[in-house]
Design a protein around this motif. Sequence first.
Motif, mmCIF file in Angstrom:
data_model
loop_
_atom_site.group_PDB
_atom_site.id
_atom_site.type_symbol
_atom_site.label_atom_id
_atom_site.label_comp_id
_atom_site.label_asym_id
_atom_site.label_seq_id
_atom_site.Cartn_x
_atom_site.Cartn_y
_atom_site.Cartn_z
ATOM 1 N N GLY A 15 0.829 -1.204 0.000
ATOM 2 C CA GLY A 15 0.000 0.000 0.000
ATOM 3 C C GLY A 15 0.861 1.249 0.000
ATOM 4 O O GLY A 15 0.684 2.157 -0.799
ATOM 5 N N ASN A 16 1.843 1.272 0.907
ATOM 6 C CA ASN A 16 2.792 2.377 0.983
ATOM 7 C C ASN A 16 4.167 1.807 0.656
ATOM 8 O O ASN A 16 4.823 1.194 1.494
ATOM 9 N N VAL A 17 4.607 1.996 -0.586
ATOM 10 C CA VAL A 17 5.842 1.390 -1.065
ATOM 11 C C VAL A 17 7.049 1.813 -0.242
ATOM 12 O O VAL A 17 7.863 0.979 0.158
ATOM 13 N N ASP A 18 7.177 3.098 0.027
ATOM 14 C CA ASP A 18 8.323 3.590 0.786
ATOM 15 C C ASP A 18 8.374 2.986 2.184
ATOM 16 O O ASP A 18 9.434 2.602 2.682
ATOM 17 N N GLU A 19 7.220 2.912 2.824
ATOM 18 C CA GLU A 19 7.163 2.385 4.193
ATOM 19 C C GLU A 19 7.553 0.912 4.237
ATOM 20 O O GLU A 19 8.319 0.487 5.105
ATOM 21 N N VAL A 20 7.029 0.132 3.314
ATOM 22 C CA VAL A 20 7.336 -1.305 3.271
ATOM 23 C C VAL A 20 8.810 -1.519 2.952
ATOM 24 O O VAL A 20 9.461 -2.405 3.511
ATOM 25 N N TYR A 21 9.342 -0.713 2.049
ATOM 26 C CA TYR A 21 10.761 -0.849 1.680
ATOM 27 C C TYR A 21 11.648 -0.602 2.893
ATOM 28 O O TYR A 21 12.558 -1.386 3.173
ATOM 29 N N VAL A 22 11.387 0.465 3.626
ATOM 30 C CA VAL A 22 12.218 0.822 4.778
ATOM 31 C C VAL A 22 12.049 -0.167 5.929
ATOM 32 O O VAL A 22 13.019 -0.528 6.597
ATOM 33 N N ARG A 23 10.830 -0.626 6.149
ATOM 34 C CA ARG A 23 10.539 -1.488 7.298
ATOM 35 C C ARG A 23 10.925 -2.952 7.063
ATOM 36 O O ARG A 23 11.385 -3.638 7.986
ATOM 37 N N GLU A 24 10.773 -3.446 5.820
ATOM 38 C CA GLU A 24 10.967 -4.868 5.572
ATOM 39 C C GLU A 24 12.122 -5.184 4.615
ATOM 40 O O GLU A 24 12.976 -6.015 4.927
ATOM 41 N N VAL A 25 12.122 -4.553 3.450
ATOM 42 C CA VAL A 25 13.106 -4.906 2.430
ATOM 43 C C VAL A 25 14.516 -4.445 2.787
ATOM 44 O O VAL A 25 15.466 -5.227 2.737
ATOM 45 N N LEU A 26 14.662 -3.181 3.166
ATOM 46 C CA LEU A 26 15.983 -2.632 3.468
ATOM 47 C C LEU A 26 16.718 -3.402 4.567
ATOM 48 O O LEU A 26 17.887 -3.777 4.373
ATOM 49 N N PRO A 27 16.099 -3.688 5.715
ATOM 50 C CA PRO A 27 16.807 -4.437 6.756
ATOM 51 C C PRO A 27 17.262 -5.820 6.296
ATOM 52 O O PRO A 27 18.356 -6.273 6.654
ATOM 53 N N SER A 28 16.424 -6.484 5.485
ATOM 54 C CA SER A 28 16.775 -7.819 5.006
ATOM 55 C C SER A 28 17.969 -7.770 4.058
ATOM 56 O O SER A 28 18.885 -8.595 4.133
ATOM 57 N N LYS A 29 17.966 -6.785 3.172
ATOM 58 C CA LYS A 29 19.074 -6.636 2.232
ATOM 59 C C LYS A 29 20.366 -6.297 2.970
ATOM 60 O O LYS A 29 21.449 -6.762 2.600
ATOM 61 N N MET A 30 20.246 -5.492 4.007
ATOM 62 C CA MET A 30 21.432 -5.076 4.732
ATOM 63 C C MET A 30 22.121 -6.229 5.464
ATOM 64 O O MET A 30 23.331 -6.193 5.706
ATOM 65 N N LYS A 31 21.375 -7.247 5.815
ATOM 66 C CA LYS A 31 21.986 -8.419 6.450
ATOM 67 C C LYS A 31 23.007 -9.063 5.501
ATOM 68 O O LYS A 31 24.079 -9.502 5.924
ATOM 69 N N TYR A 32 22.652 -9.131 4.224
ATOM 70 C CA TYR A 32 23.579 -9.673 3.225
ATOM 71 C C TYR A 32 24.796 -8.764 3.081
ATOM 72 O O TYR A 32 25.937 -9.236 2.976
ATOM 73 N N ASN A 33 24.553 -7.451 3.068
ATOM 74 C CA ASN A 33 25.645 -6.495 2.873
ATOM 75 C C ASN A 33 26.616 -6.490 4.057
ATOM 76 O O ASN A 33 27.827 -6.369 3.878
ATOM 77 N N GLU A 34 26.068 -6.627 5.254
ATOM 78 C CA GLU A 34 26.921 -6.664 6.442
ATOM 79 C C GLU A 34 27.757 -7.944 6.459
ATOM 80 O O GLU A 34 28.939 -7.921 6.818
#
Length: 229
Positions: A186-205
Amino acid sequence: MMVLKKWDELPEALKNDEVRVYYDILSKKKGSLILKRLFDIAGSTLLLILLSPLFLILAIVIKADSKGPVFFRQTRVTQYGREFKIYKFRTMVNNAEKLGSQVTTRNDSRVTKVGHFLRKYRLDEISQLINVLTGDMTFVGTRPEVPKYLAAYTNEMMATLLLPAGVTSEASIEYKDEEKLLNSAGNVDEVYVREVLPSKMKYNEKYIQHFRFIGDIQVLINTVKAVLS
């Protein structure tokens, strides 16, 4: 060359206990960091020469398909939080950023006909070879975010800014269908910041924790396989 600044020279936003752990790991990998930059220079130079005919073809097709510039240049964040302009072949209508979110969904109406094809085969990304050659980016590393999402970084996420932003990464491979994941949000920015970004960052870390030059080569091979599949 791609060497780390001294700890005291880092931006204040990066000088925290969580980042220090990653900094200490990278400070012991100076040889691999030098090889990484040499590979970036040699690889981007060679590919820019070999792909120059393709660049010309894409430029003609993009201009013929819709109004606007050939390249889309957007402000992104790279090493030490420095902002730069990323080069991408334009896949959306002109001034698309003013018409919606800075994250693209699968059925985004702003994407042009040619843009759909370019995105499917990641051809819009090859112009980032220019950014790799200039040192704003590297072949393998954390995908560069727009400045607005930097505000959502935790202290640990800031460690990804110890290295230049990357064209590809394990996170990019795992989330190559990111647009599909966001399609029903529903809110693309909110979902990206709350769910997608943290998951991607685990790989990057994890990438920084186990960084070695030979590992970059494997990521590039995996990226080619992912695109072809």
